[in-house]
Write a protein that holds these residues in place. Structure first.
Motif, PDB file in Angstrom:
ATOM      1  N   ASN A  46       0.839  -1.183   0.000  1.00 16.65           N
ATOM      2  CA  ASN A  46       0.000   0.000   0.000  1.00 16.65           C
ATOM      3  C   ASN A  46       0.888   1.252   0.000  1.00 16.65           C
ATOM      4  OD1 ASN A  46      -2.553   1.521   0.467  1.00 16.65           O
ATOM      5  ND2 ASN A  46      -1.516   2.062   2.371  1.00 16.65           N
ATOM      6  N   VAL A  47       0.532   2.213  -0.847  1.00 12.99           N
ATOM      7  CA  VAL A  47       1.214   3.513  -0.848  1.00 12.99           C
ATOM      8  C   VAL A  47       0.200   4.576  -0.460  1.00 12.99           C
ATOM      9  CG1 VAL A  47       2.369   5.274  -2.244  1.00 12.99           C
ATOM     10  CG2 VAL A  47       2.815   2.848  -2.683  1.00 12.99           C
ATOM     11  N   HIS A  48       0.540   5.378   0.525  1.00 14.10           N
ATOM     12  CA  HIS A  48      -0.310   6.512   0.875  1.00 14.10           C
ATOM     13  C   HIS A  48       0.532   7.776   0.753  1.00 14.10           C
ATOM     14  CE1 HIS A  48      -4.093   7.855   3.087  1.00 14.10           C
ATOM     15  NE2 HIS A  48      -3.417   8.959   2.806  1.00 14.10           N
ATOM     16  N   GLN A  49       0.186   8.595  -0.216  1.00 11.65           N
ATOM     17  CA  GLN A  49       0.917   9.849  -0.427  1.00 11.65           C
ATOM     18  C   GLN A  49       0.366  10.924   0.506  1.00 11.65           C
ATOM     19  OE1 GLN A  49       1.653  11.021  -4.476  1.00 11.65           O
ATOM     20  NE2 GLN A  49       1.184   8.985  -5.266  1.00 11.65           N
ATOM     21  N   MET A  50       1.254  11.758   0.986  1.00 14.40           N
ATOM     22  CA  MET A  50       0.856  12.829   1.908  1.00 14.40           C
ATOM     23  C   MET A  50       1.374  14.177   1.431  1.00 14.40           C
ATOM     24  SD  MET A  50       1.986  11.065   5.516  1.00 14.40           S
ATOM     25  CE  MET A  50       3.231   9.909   4.932  1.00 14.40           C
ATOM     26  N   GLY A  51       0.426  15.086   1.209  1.00 18.14           N
ATOM     27  CA  GLY A  51       0.823  16.480   1.049  1.00 18.14           C
ATOM     28  C   GLY A  51       1.030  17.093   2.434  1.00 18.14           C
ATOM     29  N   GLY A  52       0.451  16.458   3.442  1.00 17.34           N
ATOM     30  CA  GLY A  52       0.493  16.978   4.805  1.00 17.34           C
ATOM     31  C   GLY A  52       1.808  16.695   5.498  1.00 17.34           C
ATOM     32  N   PHE A  53       2.831  17.418   5.098  1.00 22.42           N
ATOM     33  CA  PHE A  53       4.135  17.339   5.761  1.00 22.42           C
ATOM     34  C   PHE A  53       4.780  18.717   5.634  1.00 22.42           C
ATOM     35  CE2 PHE A  53       7.501  17.343   2.491  1.00 22.42           C
ATOM     36  CZ  PHE A  53       6.719  17.339   1.358  1.00 22.42           C
ATOM     37  N   TYR A  54       5.921  18.903   6.299  1.00 19.89           N
ATOM     38  CA  TYR A  54       6.559  20.214   6.336  1.00 19.89           C
ATOM     39  C   TYR A  54       7.821  20.221   5.468  1.00 19.89           C
ATOM     40  CZ  TYR A  54       3.489  20.374  10.407  1.00 19.89           C
ATOM     41  OH  TYR A  54       2.406  20.307  11.238  1.00 19.89           O
ATOM     42  N   PRO A  55       7.712  20.746   4.258  1.00 22.08           N
ATOM     43  CA  PRO A  55       8.860  20.724   3.332  1.00 22.08           C
ATOM     44  C   PRO A  55      10.104  21.416   3.913  1.00 22.08           C
ATOM     45  CG  PRO A  55       6.853  21.343   2.161  1.00 22.08           C
ATOM     46  CD  PRO A  55       6.514  21.311   3.620  1.00 22.08           C
ATOM     47  N   GLU A  56       9.897  22.539   4.584  1.00 26.80           N
ATOM     48  CA  GLU A  56      11.056  23.271   5.115  1.00 26.80           C
ATOM     49  C   GLU A  56      11.764  22.468   6.211  1.00 26.80           C
ATOM     50  OE1 GLU A  56      12.550  25.842   3.791  1.00 26.80           O
ATOM     51  OE2 GLU A  56      10.985  25.737   2.240  1.00 26.80           O
ATOM     52  N   LYS A  57      10.963  21.809   7.018  1.00 27.27           N
ATOM     53  CA  LYS A  57      11.521  20.979   8.074  1.00 27.27           C
ATOM     54  C   LYS A  57      12.304  19.807   7.470  1.00 27.27           C
ATOM     55  CE  LYS A  57       9.985  19.248  12.573  1.00 27.27           C
ATOM     56  NZ  LYS A  57       8.801  19.163  13.458  1.00 27.27           N
ATOM     57  N   ALA A  58      11.746  19.210   6.419  1.00 25.87           N
ATOM     58  CA  ALA A  58      12.435  18.108   5.740  1.00 25.87           C
ATOM     59  C   ALA A  58      13.766  18.595   5.163  1.00 25.87           C
ATOM     60  CB  ALA A  58      11.547  17.535   4.631  1.00 25.87           C
ATOM     61  N   LYS A  59      13.748  19.782   4.572  1.00 27.56           N
ATOM     62  CA  LYS A  59      14.976  20.324   3.977  1.00 27.56           C
ATOM     63  C   LYS A  59      16.059  20.511   5.026  1.00 27.56           C
ATOM     64  CE  LYS A  59      14.834  23.388   0.613  1.00 27.56           C
ATOM     65  NZ  LYS A  59      14.465  24.538  -0.258  1.00 27.56           N
ATOM     66  N   GLU A  60      15.625  21.003   6.180  1.00 30.11           N
ATOM     67  CA  GLU A  60      16.561  21.261   7.268  1.00 30.11           C
ATOM     68  C   GLU A  60      17.107  19.947   7.845  1.00 30.11           C
ATOM     69  OE1 GLU A  60      14.901  24.105  10.100  1.00 30.11           O
ATOM     70  OE2 GLU A  60      16.058  23.028  11.646  1.00 30.11           O
ATOM     71  N   LEU A  61      16.205  19.034   8.151  1.00 29.55           N
ATOM     72  CA  LEU A  61      16.614  17.779   8.795  1.00 29.55           C
ATOM     73  C   LEU A  61      17.507  16.936   7.893  1.00 29.55           C
ATOM     74  CD1 LEU A  61      13.172  16.787  10.380  1.00 29.55           C
ATOM     75  CD2 LEU A  61      15.295  17.199  11.668  1.00 29.55           C
ATOM     76  N   LEU A  62      17.276  17.025   6.591  1.00 28.36           N
ATOM     77  CA  LEU A  62      17.999  16.161   5.657  1.00 28.36           C
ATOM     78  C   LEU A  62      19.029  16.921   4.834  1.00 28.36           C
ATOM     79  CD1 LEU A  62      14.770  14.297   4.741  1.00 28.36           C
ATOM     80  CD2 LEU A  62      16.764  13.142   5.752  1.00 28.36           C
ATOM     81  N   ASN A  63      19.181  18.197   5.175  1.00 28.99           N
ATOM     82  CA  ASN A  63      20.197  19.014   4.508  1.00 28.99           C
ATOM     83  C   ASN A  63      20.005  19.050   2.989  1.00 28.99           C
ATOM     84  OD1 ASN A  63      22.449  20.677   4.554  1.00 28.99           O
ATOM     85  ND2 ASN A  63      23.874  18.966   4.247  1.00 28.99           N
ATOM     86  N   ILE A  64      18.744  19.215   2.597  1.00 28.78           N
ATOM     87  CA  ILE A  64      18.397  19.139   1.165  1.00 28.78           C
ATOM     88  C   ILE A  64      18.773  20.427   0.447  1.00 28.78           C
ATOM     89  CG2 ILE A  64      16.435  19.014  -0.437  1.00 28.78           C
ATOM     90  CD1 ILE A  64      15.135  17.118   1.694  1.00 28.78           C
ATOM     91  N   SER A  65      19.408  20.253  -0.674  1.00 29.34           N
ATOM     92  CA  SER A  65      19.857  21.382  -1.494  1.00 29.34           C
ATOM     93  C   SER A  65      18.667  22.160  -2.060  1.00 29.34           C
ATOM     94  CB  SER A  65      20.714  20.825  -2.634  1.00 29.34           C
ATOM     95  OG  SER A  65      20.534  21.560  -3.811  1.00 29.34           O
ATOM     96  N   ASP A  66      18.857  23.462  -2.283  1.00 31.11           N
ATOM     97  CA  ASP A  66      17.795  24.294  -2.841  1.00 31.11           C
ATOM     98  C   ASP A  66      17.448  23.933  -4.279  1.00 31.11           C
ATOM     99  OD1 ASP A  66      16.959  25.852  -0.750  1.00 31.11           O
ATOM    100  OD2 ASP A  66      18.492  27.392  -1.066  1.00 31.11           O
ATOM    101  N   GLU A  67      18.263  23.126  -4.899  1.00 26.97           N
ATOM    102  CA  GLU A  67      17.922  22.638  -6.247  1.00 26.97           C
ATOM    103  C   GLU A  67      16.652  21.810  -6.253  1.00 26.97           C
ATOM    104  OE1 GLU A  67      21.393  20.902  -8.710  1.00 26.97           O
ATOM    105  OE2 GLU A  67      21.964  20.664  -6.601  1.00 26.97           O
TER     106      GLU A  67
END
Lengths: 198, 198
Positions: free
Chosen positions: B133-154
């Protein structure tokens, strides 16, 4: 992390996947064979069952078959000249639009394009199952399509799709013939899948 | 044209479609069973073969299994509280990102979200085929994910996916239990498919 310095590509399917996913390819040569209404219904029914943000279902389609020359020509006129070279043989043209806002509150739907991409992916696999080829085109004129089809500002034309049964590469202009049978190529998974943070 | 005044919905599949499309549903109850590396490879391999504008392949994924608690927790922390209620049982979390610009010229890729939607649709059907089963979520915090995972602005985090084998509805909080077995519902095709201009 510099992924791109290490990008590898391959033409091979490198882990087991659905046969339909393994063989789908966007080709350009169409046979002179029409697409039945029942088949068209199945294409859109497949799109219908895609998931979407808040189950908004922001997809919208305008289609025409070659048996409806007036409407087909309006869609065709919105295709750019490069794509017209081959899309002229497509028995079915479909303009896929995204509804920009949510029905429930009128707010901008940031997922509209994403969800439309999913719906069209379902449509494409359904088409592959039924022996049809789907070739999606970003190369068309959205403003021209809006004008020719009197499309409301609520909707954004996102992609044009040429759909039909596969023809022979010999129908194609020389510059497209070689592409028709070239293997598909993708970055390897290592280039786009990470099991760690950046 | 006022389509919405006449919107009809139904829970029935109303034209023949692929079995996988007919039965796929985004559920919330996950069994306590891990997802093997081979299975994970097939999910991303399915995404890999999606079509994309100029074959740019703008998708990018960061995943973690529950056997990797440090990384899994970082992904989980970026999920909003409502979705955490059930996603806490998911053995596999996947953050799907879109690369904002084209590699070849650095220009903004307007198709990035659309193409990611297609890739995730392929991934979802591959998952369904493998009993996941796959459940996609728009309900998450993109900025928090970027910070926690050190995601590049690209890259733009677009959607979080909870993936796993199906569990029992009895695991779910009462407010989610009823939804788990409710039939899927969609607008009928007449609401979003037109064979004419507006």
């Amino acid at each position: 992390m510099e992924t791109h310095a290490t990008f590898q590509k391959s033409t091979q399917v490198e882990a087991p996947v659905l046969e339909l996913i393994g063989k789908r390819k966007s080709r350009r040569a169409y046979a002179d064979r029409s697409v039945s209404q029942g088949t068209i219904d199945s294409l859109f029914e497949a799109a219908r069952w895609a998931p979407s943000s808040n189950n908004e279902q922001p997809w919208f389609y305008i289609y025409a078959t070659k048996e409806q020359p007036e409407l087909w020509n309006k869609l065709f006129e919105a295709v750019n000249p490069w794509n017209q070279l081959w899309a002229k043989e497509a028995p079915l043209l479909v303009l896929a639009l995204a509804r920009k806002t949510f029905h429930k509150n009128g707010k901008i739907n940031q997922s509209a394009r994403y969800d439309l991409g999913a719906a069209n992916a379902f449509l494409s696999l359904q088409a592959t199952e039924m022996g049809l080829n789907v070739h999606q085109m970003g190369g068309f004129y959205p403003e021209k399509a809006k004008e020719l089809l009197n499309i409301s500002d609520e909707y954004e034309p996102v992609v044009m799709m040429a759909i039909g049964y596969l023809g022979s590469e010999d129908q194609l202009p020389p510059e497209l013939k070689a592409r028709e049978n070239a293997p598909r190529e993708r970055h390897t998974r290592e280039a786009f899948v990470m099991n760690k943070g950046f």
